[in-house]
Write an enzyme that holds these catalytic residues in place. Structure first.
Site, mmCIF file in Angstrom:
data_model
loop_
_atom_site.group_PDB
_atom_site.id
_atom_site.type_symbol
_atom_site.label_atom_id
_atom_site.label_comp_id
_atom_site.label_asym_id
_atom_site.label_seq_id
_atom_site.Cartn_x
_atom_site.Cartn_y
_atom_site.Cartn_z
ATOM 1 C CB SER A 1 -0.905 0.032 1.231
ATOM 2 O OG SER A 1 -1.626 1.247 1.246
ATOM 3 C CE LYS B 1 -3.095 -2.493 0.059
ATOM 4 N NZ LYS B 1 -3.965 -2.291 -1.010
ATOM 5 C CG HIS C 1 -4.705 -0.815 4.168
ATOM 6 N ND1 HIS C 1 -4.993 -0.377 2.883
ATOM 7 C CD2 HIS C 1 -3.916 0.141 4.706
ATOM 8 C CE1 HIS C 1 -4.400 0.783 2.670
ATOM 9 N NE2 HIS C 1 -3.723 1.115 3.760
ATOM 10 C CG ASN C 2 -7.325 -1.682 -0.062
ATOM 11 O OD1 ASN C 2 -6.278 -1.421 0.521
ATOM 12 N ND2 ASN C 2 -7.378 -1.859 -1.363
ATOM 13 C CD GLU D 1 -7.488 3.080 0.361
ATOM 14 O OE1 GLU D 1 -6.413 2.537 0.649
ATOM 15 O OE2 GLU D 1 -7.945 3.080 -0.803
HETATM 16 C C1 6PG Z 1 -3.327 1.350 -1.481
HETATM 17 C C2 6PG Z 1 -4.649 1.507 -2.167
HETATM 18 C C3 6PG Z 1 -4.660 0.815 -3.478
HETATM 19 C C4 6PG Z 1 -5.831 1.081 -4.413
HETATM 20 C C5 6PG Z 1 -7.032 1.731 -3.844
HETATM 21 C C6 6PG Z 1 -8.098 1.959 -4.882
HETATM 22 O O1 6PG Z 1 -3.353 0.770 -0.393
HETATM 23 O O2 6PG Z 1 -2.311 1.813 -1.989
HETATM 24 O O3 6PG Z 1 -5.611 0.916 -1.368
HETATM 25 O O4 6PG Z 1 -4.565 -0.551 -3.208
HETATM 26 O O5 6PG Z 1 -5.362 1.977 -5.375
HETATM 27 O O6 6PG Z 1 -7.522 0.983 -2.811
HETATM 28 O O7 6PG Z 1 -9.209 1.229 -4.544
HETATM 29 P P1 6PG Z 1 -10.646 1.567 -5.098
HETATM 30 O O8 6PG Z 1 -10.497 1.752 -6.582
HETATM 31 O O9 6PG Z 1 -11.470 0.377 -4.760
HETATM 32 O O10 6PG Z 1 -11.058 2.826 -4.428
#
Ligand code: 6PG
Length: 482
Positions: free
Chosen positions: A128, A183, A186-187, A190
């Site tokens: 990430s 991960k 994590h997302n 996010e």
């Molecule tokens: C990261 C991000 C990466 C991804 C985004 C986009 O950890 O660097 O999470 O993995 O670019 O998560 O995700 P979406 O397109 O689902 O918003």
């Protein structure tokens, strides 16, 4: 001299990871399916480095020292399987394949098992931090075949982001798909953080009538509080960004959110494991709702909806909003760690939650000061079931609660949709209730389907059925929970 590691896939993440590895003294062999990209890379940003190119998988394998380490930075799904199929016959026992994409973790479980049968070790690793993280220090979350970790560790820990105490934001997560699972969470977090910030923006803009400059200043100021984080920092930047006409660019961006699936998978896993991951799930649904743009435009005329300005002292409202955001964020992380705990038990991953927080402390998209406090919470109590019961987070929740209720009530009164902030509060109210109305629900299930219920005055596990209408009979259905 042979290469230390091979990387397949020269899109921006792959290229930047290779350059990062090169900076740390590793000799990288770079390959791409479209080989013209190898030439472009070698003649471009890889010029005057120790990076070498390989124009076929055979050449890549030939140029690597044993045990070979080959990292795939390609699109998740069938492309990964296709490379594994082509690579496996070229490799020796003990060689290592690493998948650095956003893979759904059951795929990683399968690949670890299949490749182990061939004597090859597989690592599925979350990476990430976007382009910049890959180039200068990402957060790396590897899991899979533990036998491979010692060989990969020096490279991964060298290129990973470091905390203020110089600890690498990379450690072994666990067996099989554990790294990709972490991960994925994590997302999901996010998604939750982004939605919470967007709800605060909506409240400021339409409820309080703040200008873009005022909003930019507010998020900048918030970044100096407990909310200090990458996402709050970039939000301030974004709100301050003006287009060629001097207007805030964000006003001209279409309000339909995209998604690549990791948030959805997090929600699906929560449903499968029976964890009330309400905030992240709401954030995924918020993206879905935003995507129904045409329907929303049509429905916007149905009830003459307009958001009237909120009265009162703006500075006070903004502080209340900051507290509501902070408290909601605690609930989001609390739910995310609940999900990881359940998955860890279910899959025997033995996850170390303090280490997970440490890996997320720097480099990744959700990096924040807050994660340092989460790490402390799990270091103090590795068995912590609910983050909100850690003394530090409990004190914040107590302090923020009344402001949070005010914001939730005001948003509903004025018609500002804030699904994540309000559902987080509802979750806390439910989670801290010794008694919920599920007694009535159990009675309803028993009434119409003889599904039975337990009694408050009987030991758990003893089930009762009542013939509620006098005509339903005394036969209960079997009792089981999914
Ligand atoms: C990261 C991000 C990466 C991804 C985004 C986009 O950890 O660097 O999470 O993995 O670019 O998560 O995700 P979406 O397109 O689902 O918003």
């Amino acid at each position: 001299m042979k290469g230390d590691i091979g990387v397949i896939g020269l899109a921006v993440m792959g290229q930047n990871l290779i350059l990062n590895m090169n900076d740390h003294g590793f000799k990288v062999v770079a390959h791409n399916r479209t080989t013209a990209k190898v030439d472009d890379f070698l003649a471009g940003s890889a010029k005057n480095t120790h990076i070498v190119g390989a124009y076929s998988l055979e050449e890549l394998v030939e140029k690597l020292a044993s045990p070979r380490k080959i990292m795939l930075m390609v699109r998740a799904g069938s492309v990964v399987d296709s490379f594994i199929e082509q690579l496996a016959p070229l490799l020796d026992k003990g060689d290592i394949i690493i998948d650095g994409g956003n893979t759904n973790y059951p795929d990683t479980n399968r690949r670890v098992t299949d490749l182990r049968e061939k004597g090859i070790y597989f690592i599925g690793s979350g990476v990430s931090g976007g382009e910049e993280g890959a180039r200068f220090g990402p957060s790396i979350m590897p899991g899979g075949a533990p036998e491979a970790w010692e060989a990969v560790k020096p490279i991964f820990q060298a290129i990973a982001a470091k905390t203020d105490n110089n600890e690498p934001c990379c450690d072994w997560v666990g067996n099989n798909g554990a790294g990709h699972f972490v991960k994925m969470v994590h997302n999901g977090i996010e998604y939750g953080d982004m939605q919470l910030i967007s709800e605060a923006y909506h409240f400021m803009k339409d409820g309080l009538g703040l200008s873009y400059d005022e909003m930019q200043a507010t998020f900048s100021a918030w970044n100096n509080t407990e909310l200090n984080s990458y996402l709050v920092e970039i939000t301030a930047d974004i709100l301050g960004y003006k287009d060629e006409e001097g207007q805030p660019l964000v006003e001209n961006i279409l309000d339909t959110a995209g998604q690549k699936g990791t948030g959805k998978w997090t929600g699906i896993n929560a449903l499968d494991l029976g964890i009330p991951l309400t905030l992240i799930s709401e954030s995924v649904f918020s993206r879905c709702l935003s995507a129904l743009k045409d329907q929303r435009v049509e429905a916007s005329t149905l009830f003459n909806k307009s958001i009237s300005q909120i009265e009162g002292n703006k500075t006070e409202w903004l502080e209340a909003l900051r507290q509501a955001l902070l408290a909601s964020k605690i609930i989001s992380y609390a739910q995310g760690f609940m999900l990881m705990r359940e998955a860890s038990n279910e899959n025997n991953w033995d996850l170390n939650y303090g280490n997970v927080a440490l890996m997320w402390r720097g480099g990744c998209i959700i990096r924040s000061a807050f994660l340092g406090n989460i790490r402390d919470a799990f270091d103090n109590n590795p068995e912590l079931a609910f983050l909100g019961s850690d003394p530090y987070f409990k004190a914040i929740l107590e302090n923020c609660l009344s402001a949070w209720r005010k914001i939730a009530a005001k948003s509903i009164e004025h018609g500002i949709p804030m699904p994540c902030m309000t559902s987080a509060l509802t979750f806390l109210d439910g989670y801290t209730s010794a008694r919920l109305p599920a007694n009535l629900l159990q009675a309803q299930r028993d009434y119409f389907g003889a599904h039975t219920y337990e009694r408050v005055d009987s030991p758990r596990g003893k089930f009762f059925h009542t013939n509620w209408t006098g005509t339903g009979g005394d036969t209960a259905s079997t009792t089981y929970d999914v």
